[in-house]
Design an enzyme around this catalytic site. Structure first.
Site, PDB file in Angstrom:
ATOM      1  N   TYR A   1       0.684  -1.538   0.007  1.00  0.00           N
ATOM      2  CA  TYR A   1       0.034   0.209  -0.164  1.00  0.00           C
ATOM      3  C   TYR A   1       0.782   1.175   0.227  1.00  0.00           C
ATOM      4  CZ  TYR A   1       0.365  -1.222   5.173  1.00  0.00           C
ATOM      5  OH  TYR A   1       0.980  -1.349   5.959  1.00  0.00           O
TER       6      TYR A   1
ATOM      7  N   LYS B   1     -12.671   2.226  11.088  1.00  0.00           N
ATOM      8  CA  LYS B   1     -12.414   0.638  12.454  1.00  0.00           C
ATOM      9  C   LYS B   1     -13.960   0.506  12.168  1.00  0.00           C
ATOM     10  CE  LYS B   1      -8.345  -0.763  13.698  1.00  0.00           C
ATOM     11  NZ  LYS B   1      -8.544  -1.035  14.747  1.00  0.00           N
TER      12      LYS B   1
ATOM     13  N   CYS C   1      -6.644   7.323  46.879  1.00  0.00           N
ATOM     14  CA  CYS C   1      -5.765   6.821  46.292  1.00  0.00           C
ATOM     15  C   CYS C   1      -5.666   5.481  46.790  1.00  0.00           C
ATOM     16  CB  CYS C   1      -4.615   7.322  46.243  1.00  0.00           C
ATOM     17  SG  CYS C   1      -2.749   6.484  45.099  1.00  0.00           S
TER      18      CYS C   1
ATOM     19  N   CYS D   1      -4.097  11.230  41.780  1.00  0.00           N
ATOM     20  CA  CYS D   1      -3.559  11.335  42.995  1.00  0.00           C
ATOM     21  C   CYS D   1      -2.594  12.352  43.012  1.00  0.00           C
ATOM     22  CB  CYS D   1      -3.063   9.772  43.166  1.00  0.00           C
ATOM     23  SG  CYS D   1      -2.183   9.648  44.586  1.00  0.00           S
TER      24      CYS D   1
ATOM     25  N   CYS E   1       4.150   9.385  45.567  1.00  0.00           N
ATOM     26  CA  CYS E   1       3.120   8.189  45.770  1.00  0.00           C
ATOM     27  C   CYS E   1       3.460   6.252  44.355  1.00  0.00           C
ATOM     28  CB  CYS E   1       1.817   8.045  45.013  1.00  0.00           C
ATOM     29  SG  CYS E   1       0.422   7.703  44.414  1.00  0.00           S
TER      30      CYS E   1
HETATM   31  S1  IVH Z   1      -1.020   3.283   5.121  1.00  0.00           S
HETATM   32  C1  IVH Z   1       2.526   6.302   7.586  1.00  0.00           C
HETATM   33  N1  IVH Z   1      -2.903   1.110   4.446  1.00  0.00           N
HETATM   34  O1  IVH Z   1      -2.318  -0.589   9.332  1.00  0.00           O
HETATM   35  C2  IVH Z   1       1.169   4.688   7.866  1.00  0.00           C
HETATM   36  N2  IVH Z   1      -1.825   1.519   6.818  1.00  0.00           N
HETATM   37  O2  IVH Z   1      -1.693   1.454  11.888  1.00  0.00           O
HETATM   38  C3  IVH Z   1       0.604   4.270   6.404  1.00  0.00           C
HETATM   39  N3  IVH Z   1      -2.303  -0.985   7.123  1.00  0.00           N
HETATM   40  O3  IVH Z   1       1.138  -0.201  10.261  1.00  0.00           O
HETATM   41  C4  IVH Z   1       0.009   3.164   6.599  1.00  0.00           C
HETATM   42  N4  IVH Z   1      -3.928  -1.248   6.029  1.00  0.00           N
HETATM   43  O4  IVH Z   1       0.486  -1.931   9.055  1.00  0.00           O
HETATM   44  C5  IVH Z   1      -2.156   1.569   5.444  1.00  0.00           C
HETATM   45  N5  IVH Z   1      -4.279   0.149   3.414  1.00  0.00           N
HETATM   46  C6  IVH Z   1      -3.912   0.184   4.476  1.00  0.00           C
HETATM   47  C7  IVH Z   1      -3.130  -0.350   5.309  1.00  0.00           C
HETATM   48  C8  IVH Z   1      -2.223   0.024   6.613  1.00  0.00           C
HETATM   49  C9  IVH Z   1      -3.401  -2.121   6.764  1.00  0.00           C
HETATM   50  C10 IVH Z   1      -1.729  -0.937   8.770  1.00  0.00           C
HETATM   51  C11 IVH Z   1      -0.172  -0.418   8.656  1.00  0.00           C
HETATM   52  C12 IVH Z   1      -0.340   0.084   9.978  1.00  0.00           C
HETATM   53  C13 IVH Z   1      -0.943   0.331  10.320  1.00  0.00           C
HETATM   54  C14 IVH Z   1      -1.850   1.473  10.694  1.00  0.00           C
END
Ligand code: IVH
Length: 675
Positions: free
Chosen positions: A226, A317, A411, A429, A435
């Site tokens: 990607y 997500k 605490c 706290c 602590c």
């Molecule tokens: S772009 C600068 N594209 O998700 C980060 N990441 O939390 C660029 N991942 O470490 C990542 N699919 O392992 C990108 N289509 C996608 C992705 C992807 C899975 C994972 C990747 C990355 C994490 C980010």
């Protein structure tokens, strides 16, 4: 040609041909020869290589079956840090993200939507069209060289197709284990009476770190790519780059399969999200969301990065799976800043492939809002965070005599009365210097890799040193002596010497690391850097008024107040004095600032576009600044020069011409700055 030469040519030819068939079979799903013919070709190559082992190519397709054993993986520094994506869980957050970027930009913005593959990140380097090295994400700065294992993955090309790839580049992607392979692996494990794997993601991540690459080869991992990283990018944007990578033989998402799309509107993005929310279960691999990226590389550059993630991308997500279980007890953790976090202790339950025993309850408000009570049956979700959370209570199953939960007033560690500042959700706290978890947490933060990065000293050792009353605050570290440590468990001569050297060497860490290491609330890595750049010395910083703090770039009210509160605290003032006496860096060293070379370009705004021969785009931009110029993000009436490289879009050229901006090429630029 000598006989040797002929065999070498034959081996090269067969390797290339097999690689082409591999690509057609595993990536394009359209083989042009039968499996039998493929095996024959492979056998031919194997025989030749067996007879002439010195002529076998390092990227030979025969390596795909594995066989190389790796005792321990070499650590490799990443050329570009491997960052993560900021996550969002609602469509509103996506809309906010898109609108924010649209607002910042004059013209229309194109986004690219793609799948968020749920696997392990990998960076693979290619040199002159052949596989060079594959490195895991590791801590983001450095990872493990897992080349031997990655070479066994059929969807990773050993040599590239086409010709217009950069001579050196890195491609990043995700190694995933298809669901079908995961299931058959678990069936086999069960049959063999061995314990099964939790989920495809964990299995992929365990597999890539196996020492025997022939086992890796049998697991059937695959890889989706990607992102391309190279000083000489041959595309204007992400989408074009992914398409190019596909032409070079990489396994990239295809528009025809709806796995990637260019979207110009929020509606189009939402449609993509919705499509995959419904259809994701039809894929033979797991995805945990959708990634939305700004397409144009220049705009990406302009938007930049936070310390952890790019500002030009966001992950959406999917709603997590839920489980129902009983809440047995609520306990409380005390963080290094004194923040109290309630934790739900649950009857263990299976959720999305793992067993969940604990869940975060965040703060008193959340407990009250959920009205969660001991003995309740609760809904637990994994929202992408490592710690699952409670999202609701099954009130139908509640014990009718149960009472609302009473939040603690003191605490749990030091019994000090808790405070809750106005406008804040969390209880604290206030006993910062007395602590235990706060003191230990602060010292652990100080020595951590991103802060002072003290070699030979780990979190466990800090606990040990504290419990033996050898340290009670950060400066105590610098007073440790060999005699203090000789009686400690697990400490030999060597580890004592490593520890003391590590502590002593940390005196050279730059001011920004020290400042971050102090653990001032809201002063993360990025803020620490900004403060150092702006104030230069600790005296300037401690003497700064609230107004002066707020005037510093990107420092708001909350951060400014937190900084003032810290420096006004007598205990911290003493700590600072002791650290200064110990010889730590409390001033910015000149080299931390961009070295100014000349003032040739003073007052000039330059826009850089396209691909350059002598330098990468970022290097060129740095040169502009070093010679007093400013980098413009897009061509406007304020632009003085357009530095035009190869493969520049025609629209930019036209705009520059229309506005009468002077267009110069790379060599003219270098002449300008050398004069
Ligand atoms: S772009 C600068 N594209 O998700 C980060 N990441 O939390 C660029 N991942 O470490 C990542 N699919 O392992 C990108 N289509 C996608 C992705 C992807 C899975 C994972 C990747 C990355 C994490 C980010």
């Amino acid at each position: 040609m000598s006989k040797e030469g002929t065999v070498a040519a034959q081996i090269a030819q067969l390797s290339k041909e097999l690689e082409k068939h591999n690509h057609q079979y595993y990536i394009l799903n359209s083989p042009s020869i039968s499996d039998y013919e493929f095996d024959q070709l492979m056998k031919e190559l194997e025989d030749l290589e067996a007879k002439h082992p010195d002529l076998a190519l390092p990227y030979s397709p025969t390596k795909r079956v594995g066989g190389d054993l790796t005792k321990s993986f070499n650590t490799v520094n990443h050329d570009y840090p491997m960052l993560s994506l900021s996550n969002s869980y609602s469509k509103e957050e996506i809309v906010e993200f898109i609108e924010r970027i649209q607002k910042q930009t004059e013209g229309s913005v194109t986004f690219v939507c793609e799948l968020k593959y749920d696997g392990v990140a990998i960076g693979i380097k290619y040199r002159d069209g052949v596989f060079h090295q594959a490195v895991t994400r590791g801590d983001g700065q450095k990872g493990d060289d897992v080349s031997a294992n990655v070479k066994t993955i059929r969807t990773v090309p050993m040599s590239l197709q086409g010709y217009n790839y950069p001579s050196e580049f890195e491609i990043r992607g995700e190694i995933i284990l298809p669901k079908s392979k995961f299931e058959s692996l678990n069936r086999a494990m069960k049959e063999a009476g061995e314990s099964t794997y939790a989920n495809p993601r964990n299995t992929a991540s365990g597999t890539i770190k196996l020492q025997d690459s022939s086992i890796v080869a049998q697991r059937g991992l695959m890889c989706y790519l990607y992102g391309i990283y190279s000083p000489s990018i041959v595309a204007n944007g992400h989408f074009e780059s992914v398409k190019n990578a596909g032409k070079w033989g990489f396994n990239t998402p295809r528009s025809e399969d709806k796995m990637i799309a260019q979207c110009g509107t929020i509606d189009e993005i939402m449609e993509f999200i919705h499509y995959w929310d419904v259809h994701r279960h039809e894929l033979d691999f797991e995805i945990d969301g959708i990634v939305i990226k700004v397409d144009d590389y220049e705009l990406q550059d302009e938007l930049g990065y936070t310390a952890k993630s790019p500002r030009w991308a966001i992950a959406y997500k999917f709603k997590a799976e839920q489980a129902v279980t009983e809440l047995e007890e609520i306990t409380f953790q005390v963080g290094r800043t004194g923040a109290i976090t309630p934790v739900a202790n649950l009857t263990p339950v299976q959720l999305a492939g793992t067993t969940v025993k604990r869940a975060s309850l965040h703060n008193a408000d959340i407990i009250e809002k959920l009205d969660v009570r001991i003995g309740d049956w609760v809904f637990v979700e994994k929202g992408g965070e490592i710690i699952p959370k409670i999202v609701g209570v099954d009130e139908g199953q509640r014990n009718p005599v149960s009472l609302p939960f009473q939040y603690i007033k003191h605490c749990p560690e030091c019994s000090t009365e808790l405070v809750r500042r106005e406008g804040e959700a969390q209880h604290f706290c206030p006993n910062t210097t007395g602590c235990r978890p706060q003191i230990i947490g602060r010292i652990q933060h100080f020595i951590s890799r991103r802060a002072m990065d003290i070699a030979g000293l780990g979190e466990e050792t800090i606990v040990q040193l504290y419990d033996h009353k050898l340290i009670h605050s950060i400066p105590d570290l610098y007073q440790l002596k060999e005699v203090d440590l000789t009686n400690l468990e697990r400490f030999g001569e060597k580890s004592i010497s490593n520890l003391l050297t590590g502590i002593s060497d940390s005196r050279d860490q730059p001011f920004e690391k020290v400042l971050f290491g102090l653990g001032i609330r809201h002063v993360g890595e990025t803020v620490a850097k900004k403060l150092v750049k702006h104030f230069k010395t600790i005296d300037n910083l401690t003497n700064a008024s609230l107004e002066e703090l707020i005037e510093a770039p990107e420092i708001g009210n909350v951060i400014a107040e937190s900084i003032q509160e810290y420096f006004q605290d007598k205990a911290y003032q003493e700590e600072l004095n002791r650290l200064q006496e110990a010889g730590l860096q409390f001033e910015m060293v000149e080299s931390e600032e961009a070295q100014s070379v000349s003032t040739t370009l003073e007052g000039k705004v330059l826009v850089v576009s396209g691909v350059f021969e002598r330098v990468g785009r970022d290097e060129l931009k740095a040169l502009i600044e070093q010679h007093g110029g400013k980098n413009g993000s897009s061509i406007s009436g304020k632009t003085d020069y357009l530095v035009a490289g190869d493969k520049m879009g025609p629209s930019k050229l036209a705009k520059a011409e229309k506005l009468g901006v002077e267009i110069i090429d790379e060599s003219t630029f270098f002449e300008m700055i050398s004069s």
